[in-house]
Design a protein around this motif. Structure first.
Motif, mmCIF file in Angstrom:
data_model
loop_
_atom_site.group_PDB
_atom_site.id
_atom_site.type_symbol
_atom_site.label_atom_id
_atom_site.label_comp_id
_atom_site.label_asym_id
_atom_site.label_seq_id
_atom_site.Cartn_x
_atom_site.Cartn_y
_atom_site.Cartn_z
ATOM 1 N N LYS A 1 0.848 -1.214 0.000
ATOM 2 C CA LYS A 1 0.000 0.000 0.000
ATOM 3 C C LYS A 1 0.876 1.255 0.000
ATOM 4 O O LYS A 1 0.599 2.227 -0.708
ATOM 5 C CB LYS A 1 -0.883 0.021 1.256
ATOM 6 C CG LYS A 1 -2.191 -0.706 1.048
ATOM 7 C CD LYS A 1 -3.164 -0.424 2.194
ATOM 8 C CE LYS A 1 -4.276 -1.451 2.162
ATOM 9 N NZ LYS A 1 -4.587 -2.063 3.450
ATOM 10 N N SER B 1 2.291 1.734 -3.379
ATOM 11 C CA SER B 1 1.240 2.210 -4.271
ATOM 12 C C SER B 1 1.060 3.735 -4.103
ATOM 13 O O SER B 1 0.963 4.485 -5.087
ATOM 14 C CB SER B 1 -0.054 1.450 -3.942
ATOM 15 O OG SER B 1 -1.166 2.081 -4.482
ATOM 16 N N LYS C 1 1.910 6.877 -6.753
ATOM 17 C CA LYS C 1 0.913 7.900 -7.089
ATOM 18 C C LYS C 1 1.491 9.302 -6.847
ATOM 19 O O LYS C 1 1.463 10.171 -7.712
ATOM 20 C CB LYS C 1 -0.327 7.660 -6.214
ATOM 21 C CG LYS C 1 -1.440 8.631 -6.417
ATOM 22 C CD LYS C 1 -2.261 8.246 -7.633
ATOM 23 C CE LYS C 1 -3.159 9.378 -8.069
ATOM 24 N NZ LYS C 1 -3.388 9.381 -9.488
ATOM 25 N N ASP D 1 -0.762 5.237 -11.292
ATOM 26 C CA ASP D 1 -1.751 4.498 -10.499
ATOM 27 C C ASP D 1 -1.444 3.007 -10.546
ATOM 28 O O ASP D 1 -1.702 2.354 -11.556
ATOM 29 C CB ASP D 1 -3.152 4.693 -11.116
ATOM 30 C CG ASP D 1 -3.820 5.914 -10.539
ATOM 31 O OD1 ASP D 1 -3.793 6.078 -9.317
ATOM 32 O OD2 ASP D 1 -4.354 6.708 -11.346
ATOM 33 N N TYR D 2 -0.868 2.496 -9.487
ATOM 34 C CA TYR D 2 -0.724 1.039 -9.353
ATOM 35 C C TYR D 2 -1.457 0.655 -8.076
ATOM 36 O O TYR D 2 -1.125 1.176 -6.997
ATOM 37 C CB TYR D 2 0.745 0.616 -9.209
ATOM 38 C CG TYR D 2 1.575 0.656 -10.475
ATOM 39 C CD1 TYR D 2 1.178 -0.038 -11.621
ATOM 40 C CD2 TYR D 2 2.786 1.346 -10.504
ATOM 41 C CE1 TYR D 2 1.969 -0.013 -12.771
ATOM 42 C CE2 TYR D 2 3.576 1.367 -11.646
ATOM 43 C CZ TYR D 2 3.157 0.692 -12.780
ATOM 44 O OH TYR D 2 3.935 0.703 -13.906
ATOM 45 N N SER D 3 -2.422 -0.234 -8.165
ATOM 46 C CA SER D 3 -3.078 -0.706 -6.947
ATOM 47 C C SER D 3 -2.112 -1.668 -6.242
ATOM 48 O O SER D 3 -1.201 -2.218 -6.885
ATOM 49 C CB SER D 3 -4.386 -1.408 -7.298
ATOM 50 O OG SER D 3 -4.099 -2.513 -8.121
ATOM 51 N N GLN E 1 -0.935 -4.816 -7.831
ATOM 52 C CA GLN E 1 -0.054 -4.745 -9.017
ATOM 53 C C GLN E 1 1.419 -4.652 -8.599
ATOM 54 O O GLN E 1 2.300 -4.540 -9.440
ATOM 55 C CB GLN E 1 -0.406 -3.513 -9.862
ATOM 56 C CG GLN E 1 -1.730 -3.628 -10.592
ATOM 57 C CD GLN E 1 -2.048 -2.338 -11.338
ATOM 58 O OE1 GLN E 1 -2.627 -1.407 -10.779
ATOM 59 N NE2 GLN E 1 -1.657 -2.265 -12.586
#
Ligand code: PMP
Ligand code: GLU
Length: 397
Positions: free
Chosen positions: A75, A78, A82, A88-90, A93
């Motif tokens: 997280k 991620s 951003k 944008d990588y969740s 990913q």
């Protein structure tokens, strides 16, 4: 009788690590070697990161971590992607691995079939070539020249793409040249990727925090190729954490899933304590990175100024990372009466022997007329190293 696989026989020894090992051995014998061979910050890991690792031990982070990395770390990565990179990588990913090197081979093994072509841009970082070979891929080299600041043009890239090309490996700031591509240059390269269906680009951004003037641009931030980019990064260089072995990717989900599967069979999730340390690093306020960057900037100016005074060297001034790659072709074919310098590796050995300075020959980076100097070392030692290099080179005629 040895029964080694063809696969392992196809792999050469990493020249950066080999030179580092050689200088460690000579130092252990009592020789006064100045080591400018290994690319790693000379700083210690910042205290706030070390504290987090100690706490992780006390908090019993001692069980197998999840294969792709702890949820909170993914997280945080991620969020970093951003905020710092505009990508944008969740968290799903993102795959955390044992260093950027491990992230790179995961992706290559997941994507490359035998016979697939992978384009690398020379001068390139040593391990790209061998990792591609190991996967059965064919490295296709696009050469950048010193006259073009060691950067390739989009036309050169376009000319190298064939039906068999699956992947391009891109690295800015670059190891070994220290060069940084501008947004405009990168956009042109991104347009080439966009044009060819089924072509991907792996962007190795491990030196993103060490840029002296310009900005760092992430390849995946060009929306039109977002789903064809694999972003590789890690904490080794930006946070002085080379020994902790934490790298990661952000990628299209199908690639992340493949890397997760691979790790599940080969390594499992990587060291729990190092992951907790990496989480602290990424969540830090960036102060220690600023201090290190300023030091590298000062040393860049120092070493380039000194090297420019050495007869025969051409010294392109790097804009990032902590390497400089002078052209040494003036010395090829010369001799001190004892040793003839035929190639850059000969010159590296000559400098180790006669100047007791360890650097790496350019051959391993696809730059046979150059040498790579890592200036992640103290100002005093850099001054002394160049003094010795200059004196040794003066013996060559
Ligand atoms: N990419 C580049 C360009 C590098 O210079 C390095 C440094 N060895 C790596 C990847 C891998 O670094 P690490 O495995 O320490 O994360
Ligand atoms: N990236 C560093 C270098 O190029 C470390 C050594 C390695 O991993 O190859 O020297």
């Amino acid at each position: 009788m040895e029964y080694l696989s063809d696969r392992i026989n196809s792999l050469s020894v990493s020249q950066t690590l080999a030179m580092a090992q050689k200088s460690r051995e000579l130092k252990a014998k009592g020789l006064d070697i100045i080591s400018l061979s290994l690319g790693e910050p000379d700083f210690n890991t910042p205290d706030y990161i070390k504290e987090a690792a100690k706490k992780a031990i006390d908090d019993n982070y001692s069980k197998y971590p999840p294969v792709p990395g702890y949820d909170d770390l993914r997280k945080a990565i991620s969020k970093k992607f951003k905020e710092e990179n505009g990508i944008d990588y969740s968290p799903d990913q993102i795959i955390v691995s044992a260093g950027g090197k491990h992230s790179l081979i995961n992706v290559i093994l997941s994507m490359i079939n035998p016979g697939d072509e992978v384009i690398i841009l020379a001068p390139y970082w040593v391990s790209y070539y061998d990792q591609i070979m190991f996967a059965g891929g064919i490295p296709v080299i696009v050469e950048a020249t010193l006259e073009n600041d060691f950067k390739i043009s989009s036309e050169q890239l376009e000319a190298a793409v064939t039906k068999k090309t699956r992947l391009v490996i891109f690295n800015s700031p670059s190891n070994p040249t220290g060069m940084v591509y501008t947004r405009t240059e990168m956009e042109k390269i991104a347009r080439v990727i966009e044009k060819h269906e089924g072509l991907f680009i792996m962007s190795d951004e491990i030196y993103e925090h060490i840029i002296f003037n310009g900005e760092h641009v992430s390849m995946a931030s060009f929306d039109f190729i977002y789903d064809r980019v694999i972003t590789v990064n890690g904490v080794s260089k930006g946070y002085a954490m080379t020994g902790w072995r934490i790298g990661y990717i952000g990628a299209p989900l199908w690639i992340s899933k493949a890397c997760n599967k691979l790790q599940g069979q080969f390594t499992s999730g990587v060291c729990s304590i190092a992951q907790r340390a990496a989480l602290a690093a990424i969540q830090g306020n960036g102060d220690s990175q600023k201090i290190m960057k300023e030091a590298f900037h000062r040393r860049r100016d120092l070493i380039c100024g000194l090297l420019k005074e050495v007869k025969g060297l051409k010294v392109p001034v790097p804009e990032g990372a902590f390497y400089v790659m002078p052209d040494i072709s003036y010395y090829l074919g010369k001799s001190d009466g004892e040793t003839k310098i035929v190639n850059s590796d000969d010159l590296a050995l000559f400098l180790l022997d006669k100047a007791q300075v360890a650097i790496v020959g350019g051959d391993a980076f696809g730059a046979p007329n150059c040498i790579r100097i890592s200036y992640a070392n103290s100002d005093d030692l850099l001054v002394e190293a160049v003094k010795r290099i200059k004196a040794a080179l003066e013996r060559l005629h």
